[in-house]
Scaffold this motif. Structure first.
Motif, PDB file in Angstrom:
ATOM      1  N   ASN A 249      22.206 -10.835  -9.561  1.00  0.00           N
ATOM      2  CA  ASN A 249      23.543 -10.161  -9.665  1.00  0.00           C
ATOM      3  C   ASN A 249      24.640 -11.376 -10.119  1.00  0.00           C
ATOM      4  O   ASN A 249      24.456 -12.483  -9.690  1.00  0.00           O
ATOM      5  CB  ASN A 249      24.067  -9.519  -8.399  1.00  0.00           C
ATOM      6  N   SER A 250      25.500 -10.867 -11.053  1.00  0.00           N
ATOM      7  CA  SER A 250      26.643 -11.689 -11.372  1.00  0.00           C
ATOM      8  C   SER A 250      27.729 -10.835 -11.972  1.00  0.00           C
ATOM      9  O   SER A 250      27.742  -9.297 -12.462  1.00  0.00           O
ATOM     10  CB  SER A 250      25.879 -12.438 -12.836  1.00  0.00           C
ATOM     11  N   LYS A 251      29.012 -11.537 -12.102  1.00  0.00           N
ATOM     12  CA  LYS A 251      30.251 -10.878 -12.694  1.00  0.00           C
ATOM     13  C   LYS A 251      30.053 -10.755 -14.112  1.00  0.00           C
ATOM     14  O   LYS A 251      30.741 -10.126 -14.925  1.00  0.00           O
ATOM     15  CB  LYS A 251      31.023 -11.699 -12.330  1.00  0.00           C
ATOM     16  N   ASN A 252      28.996 -11.872 -14.588  1.00  0.00           N
ATOM     17  CA  ASN A 252      28.928 -11.882 -16.200  1.00  0.00           C
ATOM     18  C   ASN A 252      28.099 -10.817 -16.539  1.00  0.00           C
ATOM     19  O   ASN A 252      26.756 -10.815 -16.298  1.00  0.00           O
ATOM     20  CB  ASN A 252      28.488 -13.443 -16.324  1.00  0.00           C
ATOM     21  N   MET A 253      28.561  -9.872 -17.286  1.00  0.00           N
ATOM     22  CA  MET A 253      27.752  -8.702 -17.662  1.00  0.00           C
ATOM     23  C   MET A 253      27.073  -8.787 -19.086  1.00  0.00           C
ATOM     24  O   MET A 253      26.444  -7.984 -19.947  1.00  0.00           O
ATOM     25  CB  MET A 253      28.600  -7.295 -17.765  1.00  0.00           C
ATOM     26  N   ASP A 254      27.265 -10.013 -19.808  1.00  0.00           N
ATOM     27  CA  ASP A 254      26.814 -10.155 -21.123  1.00  0.00           C
ATOM     28  C   ASP A 254      25.427 -10.280 -21.390  1.00  0.00           C
ATOM     29  O   ASP A 254      24.836  -9.797 -22.558  1.00  0.00           O
ATOM     30  CB  ASP A 254      27.386 -11.627 -21.603  1.00  0.00           C
ATOM     31  N   HIS A 255      24.614 -10.749 -20.375  1.00  0.00           N
ATOM     32  CA  HIS A 255      23.228 -10.569 -20.514  1.00  0.00           C
ATOM     33  C   HIS A 255      22.271  -9.579 -19.534  1.00  0.00           C
ATOM     34  O   HIS A 255      21.208  -9.792 -18.974  1.00  0.00           O
ATOM     35  CB  HIS A 255      22.662 -12.002 -19.972  1.00  0.00           C
ATOM     36  N   PHE A 256      23.525  -8.550 -19.296  1.00  0.00           N
ATOM     37  CA  PHE A 256      22.749  -7.495 -18.268  1.00  0.00           C
ATOM     38  C   PHE A 256      21.521  -7.015 -18.706  1.00  0.00           C
ATOM     39  O   PHE A 256      20.499  -6.788 -17.636  1.00  0.00           O
ATOM     40  CB  PHE A 256      23.992  -6.582 -18.195  1.00  0.00           C
ATOM     41  N   GLN A 257      21.284  -6.811 -19.971  1.00  0.00           N
ATOM     42  CA  GLN A 257      20.160  -5.855 -20.279  1.00  0.00           C
ATOM     43  C   GLN A 257      18.881  -6.790 -19.999  1.00  0.00           C
ATOM     44  O   GLN A 257      18.023  -6.309 -19.320  1.00  0.00           O
ATOM     45  CB  GLN A 257      20.184  -5.749 -21.833  1.00  0.00           C
ATOM     46  N   TRP A 258      18.753  -8.010 -20.619  1.00  0.00           N
ATOM     47  CA  TRP A 258      17.462  -8.917 -20.296  1.00  0.00           C
ATOM     48  C   TRP A 258      17.259  -9.286 -19.081  1.00  0.00           C
ATOM     49  O   TRP A 258      16.246  -9.519 -18.282  1.00  0.00           O
ATOM     50  CB  TRP A 258      17.636 -10.231 -21.186  1.00  0.00           C
ATOM     51  N   ILE A 259      18.569  -9.298 -18.101  1.00  0.00           N
ATOM     52  CA  ILE A 259      18.412  -9.751 -16.574  1.00  0.00           C
ATOM     53  C   ILE A 259      17.815  -8.557 -15.892  1.00  0.00           C
ATOM     54  O   ILE A 259      16.762  -8.686 -15.269  1.00  0.00           O
ATOM     55  CB  ILE A 259      19.624 -10.034 -15.945  1.00  0.00           C
ATOM     56  N   VAL A 260      18.227  -7.197 -16.137  1.00  0.00           N
ATOM     57  CA  VAL A 260      17.588  -6.059 -15.890  1.00  0.00           C
ATOM     58  C   VAL A 260      15.837  -6.034 -16.118  1.00  0.00           C
ATOM     59  O   VAL A 260      14.865  -5.748 -15.295  1.00  0.00           O
ATOM     60  CB  VAL A 260      18.155  -4.678 -16.007  1.00  0.00           C
ATOM     61  N   ALA A 261      15.795  -6.094 -17.210  1.00  0.00           N
ATOM     62  CA  ALA A 261      14.432  -5.995 -17.679  1.00  0.00           C
ATOM     63  C   ALA A 261      13.419  -7.093 -17.108  1.00  0.00           C
ATOM     64  O   ALA A 261      12.302  -7.116 -16.707  1.00  0.00           O
ATOM     65  CB  ALA A 261      14.356  -6.268 -19.342  1.00  0.00           C
ATOM     66  N   LEU A 262      13.960  -8.361 -17.047  1.00  0.00           N
ATOM     67  CA  LEU A 262      13.323  -9.628 -16.492  1.00  0.00           C
ATOM     68  C   LEU A 262      12.757  -9.200 -14.974  1.00  0.00           C
ATOM     69  O   LEU A 262      11.754  -9.332 -14.691  1.00  0.00           O
ATOM     70  CB  LEU A 262      13.969 -10.813 -16.405  1.00  0.00           C
ATOM     71  N   THR A 263      13.909  -8.788 -14.190  1.00  0.00           N
ATOM     72  CA  THR A 263      13.730  -8.340 -12.693  1.00  0.00           C
ATOM     73  C   THR A 263      12.633  -7.334 -12.569  1.00  0.00           C
ATOM     74  O   THR A 263      11.960  -7.307 -11.624  1.00  0.00           O
ATOM     75  CB  THR A 263      14.918  -8.335 -12.106  1.00  0.00           C
ATOM     76  N   ARG A 264      12.772  -6.337 -13.434  1.00  0.00           N
ATOM     77  CA  ARG A 264      11.755  -5.245 -13.239  1.00  0.00           C
ATOM     78  C   ARG A 264      10.440  -5.939 -13.379  1.00  0.00           C
ATOM     79  O   ARG A 264       9.593  -5.114 -12.775  1.00  0.00           O
ATOM     80  CB  ARG A 264      12.318  -4.142 -13.988  1.00  0.00           C
ATOM     81  N   LEU A 265      10.101  -6.443 -14.550  1.00  0.00           N
ATOM     82  CA  LEU A 265       8.921  -6.815 -14.874  1.00  0.00           C
ATOM     83  C   LEU A 265       8.386  -7.891 -13.773  1.00  0.00           C
ATOM     84  O   LEU A 265       7.134  -7.758 -13.367  1.00  0.00           O
ATOM     85  CB  LEU A 265       9.006  -7.458 -16.187  1.00  0.00           C
ATOM     86  N   MET A 266       9.201  -8.692 -13.352  1.00  0.00           N
ATOM     87  CA  MET A 266       8.763  -9.479 -12.249  1.00  0.00           C
ATOM     88  C   MET A 266       8.505  -8.834 -10.907  1.00  0.00           C
ATOM     89  O   MET A 266       7.653  -9.082 -10.139  1.00  0.00           O
ATOM     90  CB  MET A 266       9.755 -10.596 -11.867  1.00  0.00           C
ATOM     91  N   SER A 267       9.294  -7.894 -10.550  1.00  0.00           N
ATOM     92  CA  SER A 267       8.963  -6.922  -9.283  1.00  0.00           C
ATOM     93  C   SER A 267       7.729  -6.230  -9.442  1.00  0.00           C
ATOM     94  O   SER A 267       6.872  -6.117  -8.575  1.00  0.00           O
ATOM     95  CB  SER A 267      10.181  -6.050  -9.357  1.00  0.00           C
ATOM     96  N   ALA A 268       7.608  -5.667 -10.643  1.00  0.00           N
ATOM     97  CA  ALA A 268       6.092  -4.913 -11.081  1.00  0.00           C
ATOM     98  C   ALA A 268       4.812  -5.944 -10.914  1.00  0.00           C
ATOM     99  O   ALA A 268       3.966  -5.789 -10.231  1.00  0.00           O
ATOM    100  CB  ALA A 268       5.994  -4.424 -12.474  1.00  0.00           C
ATOM    101  N   VAL A 269       5.059  -7.243 -11.362  1.00  0.00           N
ATOM    102  CA  VAL A 269       3.972  -8.300 -11.358  1.00  0.00           C
ATOM    103  C   VAL A 269       3.803  -8.524  -9.707  1.00  0.00           C
ATOM    104  O   VAL A 269       2.834  -8.678  -9.181  1.00  0.00           O
ATOM    105  CB  VAL A 269       4.316  -9.364 -12.017  1.00  0.00           C
ATOM    106  N   PHE A 270       4.841  -8.731  -9.011  1.00  0.00           N
ATOM    107  CA  PHE A 270       4.755  -9.068  -7.378  1.00  0.00           C
ATOM    108  C   PHE A 270       4.118  -8.169  -6.778  1.00  0.00           C
ATOM    109  O   PHE A 270       3.187  -8.145  -5.811  1.00  0.00           O
ATOM    110  CB  PHE A 270       6.074  -9.243  -6.734  1.00  0.00           C
ATOM    111  N   ARG A 271       4.283  -6.648  -7.066  1.00  0.00           N
ATOM    112  CA  ARG A 271       3.873  -5.540  -6.391  1.00  0.00           C
ATOM    113  C   ARG A 271       2.281  -5.366  -6.624  1.00  0.00           C
ATOM    114  O   ARG A 271       1.545  -4.800  -5.830  1.00  0.00           O
ATOM    115  CB  ARG A 271       4.524  -4.126  -6.592  1.00  0.00           C
TER     116      ARG A 271
END
Length: 248
Positions: free
Chosen positions: A97-119
């Motif tokens: 999470n961050s107040k900076n929304m400039d990179h919101f798309q790749w941050i969401v994509a990265l965290t979803r992929l990492m979470s899938a790998v963890f599971r």
């Protein structure tokens, strides 16, 4: 040795010596299995693991000169085989999470992929090296203490690595006492030599007293620990952070 038979013989067969040996081995193996203590059922993670109502985790703050606002990385863990000797914590999901929304798309994509790998389970420590190997074409930056980060993604990888160390998934080799003492002695010798070269007594005092994570001005980056702590001592490049020396 005579054997007395009290019952009527209804049949017979001849047992060879090889069969006697095989039967004895089978009986011994059966007794050994019966004597073994029962093991607790070990549950491994897979894609059908459902998210519990409550997870434990940690939140890390990343302050980078590349971003106006800080990033807050939250990693939640699932506890497997709770209450048994096989109990362990494993990463289950990650959020940034961050107040900076400039990179919101790749941050969401990265965290979803990492979470899938963890599971998926298994050895997920490879994620750390993959993230830390990402380089920013605009150049990296130095964190507090002189540690070099090649990109913001690399620092996220560093945070994940620290979390995995905290929960016991990655074991950091402990520096032996002799190496620690050598680093202390080398740093003290370097600071003493620097103090002698400073004419101003006040500047000499300042040069000799530094914080635990600060290193002498003008230090270069160490190839081993990526920390700006490499100085020239006795005509040899020596790291005051990890003890690495180009002269062996």
């Amino acid at each position: 040795m005579a054997i007395k038979i009290d019952k009527k013989i209804t049949g017979y067969n001849v047992v060879t010596s090889e069969e006697k040996v095989a039967n004895a081995a089978a009986a011994a193996a059966k007794d050994a299995r019966a004597a073994e203590p029962k093991q607790a059922e070990v549950i491994q993670m897979h894609e059908s693991v459902e998210r519990p109502e409550t997870l434990v985790g940690s939140t890390f703050k990343i302050k980078s000169p590349l971003f106006e606002h800080a990033l807050y990385v939250t990693i939640n863990d699932i506890v497997l085989n709770a209450g048994t000797k096989h109990e362990q914590r494993r990463p289950f999901e990650i959020f940034i999470n961050s107040k900076n929304m400039d990179h919101f798309q790749w941050i969401v994509a990265l965290t979803r992929l990492m979470s899938a790998v963890f599971r998926k389970g298994g050895d997920v420590t490879f994620v750390v090296e993959e993230l830390k190997a990402v380089f920013d074409p605009r150049g990296g930056y130095f964190k507090s203490g002189g540690v070099y980060m090649s990109s913001i993604v690399a620092e996220i990888g560093s945070v994940v690595e620290q979390h995995m160390k905290n929960i016991g998934m990655i074991h950091d080799p402990e520096m032996d006492a002799a190496t620690r003492q050598l680093i202390v002695e080398k740093r003290a010798a370097y600071e003493a030599a620097s103090a002698k070269k400073v004419a101003d007594a006040g500047a000499a005092t300042e040069a000799g007293a530094g914080e635990a994570l600060s290193f002498p001005p003008g230090s270069m980056m160490c190839d081993k620990c990526n920390t700006k702590a490499l100085v020239l001592m006795d005509n040899c490049q020596t790291c005051l952070n990890c003890g690495y020396s180009k002269c062996g």
